[in-house]
Each structure stands twice: as structure tokens, then as C-alpha cells.
Write a protein that holds these residues in place. Structure first.
Motif, PDB file in Angstrom:
ATOM      1  N   PHE A   3     -23.197 -17.122  24.556  1.00 17.92           N
ATOM      2  CA  PHE A   3     -24.521 -16.652  24.184  1.00 17.92           C
ATOM      3  C   PHE A   3     -24.645 -16.692  22.667  1.00 17.92           C
ATOM      4  O   PHE A   3     -23.736 -16.295  21.952  1.00 17.92           O
ATOM      5  CB  PHE A   3     -24.749 -15.216  24.682  1.00 17.92           C
ATOM      6  CG  PHE A   3     -24.645 -15.096  26.171  1.00 17.92           C
ATOM      7  CD1 PHE A   3     -25.475 -15.830  26.986  1.00 17.92           C
ATOM      8  CD2 PHE A   3     -23.710 -14.255  26.748  1.00 17.92           C
ATOM      9  CE1 PHE A   3     -25.388 -15.728  28.360  1.00 17.92           C
ATOM     10  CE2 PHE A   3     -23.616 -14.146  28.119  1.00 17.92           C
ATOM     11  CZ  PHE A   3     -24.454 -14.891  28.925  1.00 17.92           C
ATOM     12  N   SER A   4     -25.778 -17.165  22.191  1.00 18.23           N
ATOM     13  CA  SER A   4     -25.967 -17.288  20.753  1.00 18.23           C
ATOM     14  C   SER A   4     -26.724 -16.103  20.165  1.00 18.23           C
ATOM     15  O   SER A   4     -27.089 -16.121  19.016  1.00 18.23           O
ATOM     16  CB  SER A   4     -26.731 -18.578  20.436  1.00 18.23           C
ATOM     17  OG  SER A   4     -27.996 -18.539  21.066  1.00 18.23           O
ATOM     18  N   VAL A  28     -33.657  -5.344  41.448  1.00 20.04           N
ATOM     19  CA  VAL A  28     -32.720  -6.457  41.276  1.00 20.04           C
ATOM     20  C   VAL A  28     -31.922  -6.290  39.975  1.00 20.04           C
ATOM     21  O   VAL A  28     -30.688  -6.422  39.961  1.00 20.04           O
ATOM     22  CB  VAL A  28     -33.463  -7.808  41.283  1.00 20.04           C
ATOM     23  CG1 VAL A  28     -32.522  -8.947  40.910  1.00 20.04           C
ATOM     24  CG2 VAL A  28     -34.087  -8.052  42.647  1.00 20.04           C
ATOM     25  N   LEU A  29     -32.611  -5.994  38.888  1.00 13.89           N
ATOM     26  CA  LEU A  29     -31.938  -5.877  37.584  1.00 13.89           C
ATOM     27  C   LEU A  29     -30.953  -4.710  37.570  1.00 13.89           C
ATOM     28  O   LEU A  29     -29.769  -4.882  37.271  1.00 13.89           O
ATOM     29  CB  LEU A  29     -32.983  -5.694  36.488  1.00 13.89           C
ATOM     30  CG  LEU A  29     -32.425  -5.386  35.090  1.00 13.89           C
ATOM     31  CD1 LEU A  29     -31.563  -6.526  34.579  1.00 13.89           C
ATOM     32  CD2 LEU A  29     -33.548  -5.082  34.109  1.00 13.89           C
ATOM     33  N   ALA A 188     -26.507 -10.342  34.386  1.00 10.53           N
ATOM     34  CA  ALA A 188     -25.243 -10.929  33.927  1.00 10.53           C
ATOM     35  C   ALA A 188     -25.252 -11.126  32.421  1.00 10.53           C
ATOM     36  O   ALA A 188     -24.235 -10.908  31.736  1.00 10.53           O
ATOM     37  CB  ALA A 188     -24.984 -12.254  34.636  1.00 10.53           C
ATOM     38  N   VAL A 189     -26.394 -11.533  31.869  1.00 11.47           N
ATOM     39  CA  VAL A 189     -26.496 -11.703  30.421  1.00 11.47           C
ATOM     40  C   VAL A 189     -26.370 -10.347  29.723  1.00 11.47           C
ATOM     41  O   VAL A 189     -25.660 -10.209  28.720  1.00 11.47           O
ATOM     42  CB  VAL A 189     -27.820 -12.398  30.052  1.00 11.47           C
ATOM     43  CG1 VAL A 189     -28.024 -12.400  28.536  1.00 11.47           C
ATOM     44  CG2 VAL A 189     -27.824 -13.829  30.575  1.00 11.47           C
ATOM     45  N   LEU A 193     -23.575  -9.213  27.006  1.00 12.60           N
ATOM     46  CA  LEU A 193     -23.942  -8.761  25.662  1.00 12.60           C
ATOM     47  C   LEU A 193     -23.364  -7.381  25.343  1.00 12.60           C
ATOM     48  O   LEU A 193     -22.903  -7.153  24.217  1.00 12.60           O
ATOM     49  CB  LEU A 193     -25.465  -8.733  25.509  1.00 12.60           C
ATOM     50  CG  LEU A 193     -26.169 -10.098  25.485  1.00 12.60           C
ATOM     51  CD1 LEU A 193     -27.684  -9.900  25.506  1.00 12.60           C
ATOM     52  CD2 LEU A 193     -25.752 -10.914  24.274  1.00 12.60           C
ATOM     53  N   VAL A 194     -23.377  -6.475  26.300  1.00 16.75           N
ATOM     54  CA  VAL A 194     -22.904  -5.110  26.008  1.00 16.75           C
ATOM     55  C   VAL A 194     -21.404  -4.979  26.202  1.00 16.75           C
ATOM     56  O   VAL A 194     -20.831  -3.913  25.954  1.00 16.75           O
ATOM     57  CB  VAL A 194     -23.645  -4.034  26.834  1.00 16.75           C
ATOM     58  CG1 VAL A 194     -25.133  -4.104  26.559  1.00 16.75           C
ATOM     59  CG2 VAL A 194     -23.343  -4.184  28.320  1.00 16.75           C
ATOM     60  N   GLY A 195     -20.762  -6.058  26.654  1.00 15.62           N
ATOM     61  CA  GLY A 195     -19.305  -6.056  26.646  1.00 15.62           C
ATOM     62  C   GLY A 195     -18.647  -5.599  27.919  1.00 15.62           C
ATOM     63  O   GLY A 195     -17.439  -5.363  27.935  1.00 15.62           O
TER      64      GLY A 195
END
Length: 199
Positions: A3-4, A28-29, A188-189, A193-195
């Protein structure tokens, strides 16, 4: 997958906005996020103020996260979802303290995603992740601009996969979006991102 998105020294909050079709999108999220998520999640879902809301109960049964309606002056905690109550704007202050207000409607709605996102941008800057999900209208578009201008990361549900595409299309139209993803891929992203998925 790399991820950029800009990495500060760690993200500290996830904020999500939705309207029509949003309950299903939130199920869903939130259902795909772990109970030990290291950040709080703040949610604006447009609700009919004439009815008592059961959204916290509905979502709480479908996610391992704790889910509750936000309260004025409440301190946020990781792994908890705070939902704006019907007919109240939800804001967050530096340090993660919540504020509720019944100030004027913004774009004909209260709670307003724009107000929440703008407060998150001010309080968290590059440590914020903002998500725009299914909904009609433009709420959230000004807010994602604010989050991005402070260095935060913006994720939008692919309008073609949204039950109602107005809000996602308005957000994408700002040109300040980092990820445009099918609903099923957003969690998933966020986990990356949060580790929570680092080895």
C-alpha cells in the motif's frame, strides 16, 4: 500487496460514513474487522430521527468489535465502534474525546459525515483513515477533502458495487481518494494499515 498510503507513526482512528444501503455495507465492513482492532471506529449512518434506533444492536451482533451509540464527552477506546445517534452531529476532539451537537443540518442531514470527517482531520491529521460507503447525496465529499489535506488516508467503496452510489461517487469526484475498492476488500486494507496483519 503493497500500500502506498502515507505512513505516519501509526494510524489512530477509522471513521466511516454511509446513508442509504449503509447498514448492509457496515455489516460487511465491521464484520471483517478483528475484535482487537488497535483503533476506535467512528460511524455516521443517516438514520430516521423519528424512530428509536437499534443500529448498535444490529451491528453488534455481526462484528467482534464492541458497538455503541456515541455519548457526549465520551473518551474513545480501541476496538470499539461509536455510532452517531439520530439527529445529532458527532465530532471528535484531539485526544479522542467525543462531542455531540444538534447544530444546524449540513447538506440537509444531521448527523453529517462532513462535520465528523473535518473534526477527525483536525484531531488526528495523518493518523486518520476515512471511509465512504453506500449512500445518496454528497455527504462526506468535503470531509474526505479535509482528511486528505491533513495527510490522512481515504478509502471509498467502488460506486459500481454500492447499493446507492451517490456518496461514493461524490467522494471519488474530489480527486483526493487513496483507494477505491469493492466493499468486501475495504476491511483487509484497513487491517493492513493499522497493523493487525503485520507479521
Amino acid at each position: 500487496m503493497q500500500f502506498s498510503a502515507p505512513q505516519s507513526d501509526g494510524f489512530e482512528v477509522v471513521v466511516a460514513a454511509s446513508s442509504a444501503g449503509g447498514i448492509n455495507a457496515l455489516v460487511v465492513l465491521l464484520g471483517a474487522l478483528p475484535g482487537d482492532l488497535p483503533v476506535p471506529v467512528l460511524v455516521v449512518q443517516h438514520l430516521d430521527p423519528r424512530h428509536r434506533t437499534v443500529i448498535a444492536d444490529v451491528l453488534g451482533r455481526r462484528t467482534p468489535l464492541a458497538v455503541k451509540l456515541a455519548e457526549d464527552h465520551e473518551q474513545t477506546h480501541p476496538g470499539t465502534v461509536y455510532i452517531a445517534p439520530p439527529d445529532r452531529h458527532l465530532l471528535v476532539r484531539p485526544g479522542g474525546r467525543l462531542a455531540l451537537t444538534d447544530s444546524e443540518l449540513v447538506h440537509f442531514v444531521r448527523p453529517s459525515a462532513d462535520l465528523l470527517f473535518e473534526s477527525v482531520a483536525g484531531a488526528y491529521g495523518p493518523k486518520a483513515i476515512a471511509c465512504v460507503l453506500s449512500g445518496t447525496g454528497r455527504d462526506g465529499a468535503m470531509g474526505v477533502d479535509a482528511v486528505k489535506s491533513r495527510g490522512g488516508t481515504v478509502i471509498v467503496q467502488d460506486p459500481s458495487t454500492a447499493e446507492f452510489s451517490g456518496m461514493p461517487e461524490a467522494a471519488v469526484g474530489t480527486g483526493t481518494v487513496d483507494f477505491v475498492l469493492p466493499l468486501e476488500e475495504i476491511a483487509a486494507v484497513i487491517r493492513g494499515l493499522v497493523g493487525t496483519e503485520k507479521q
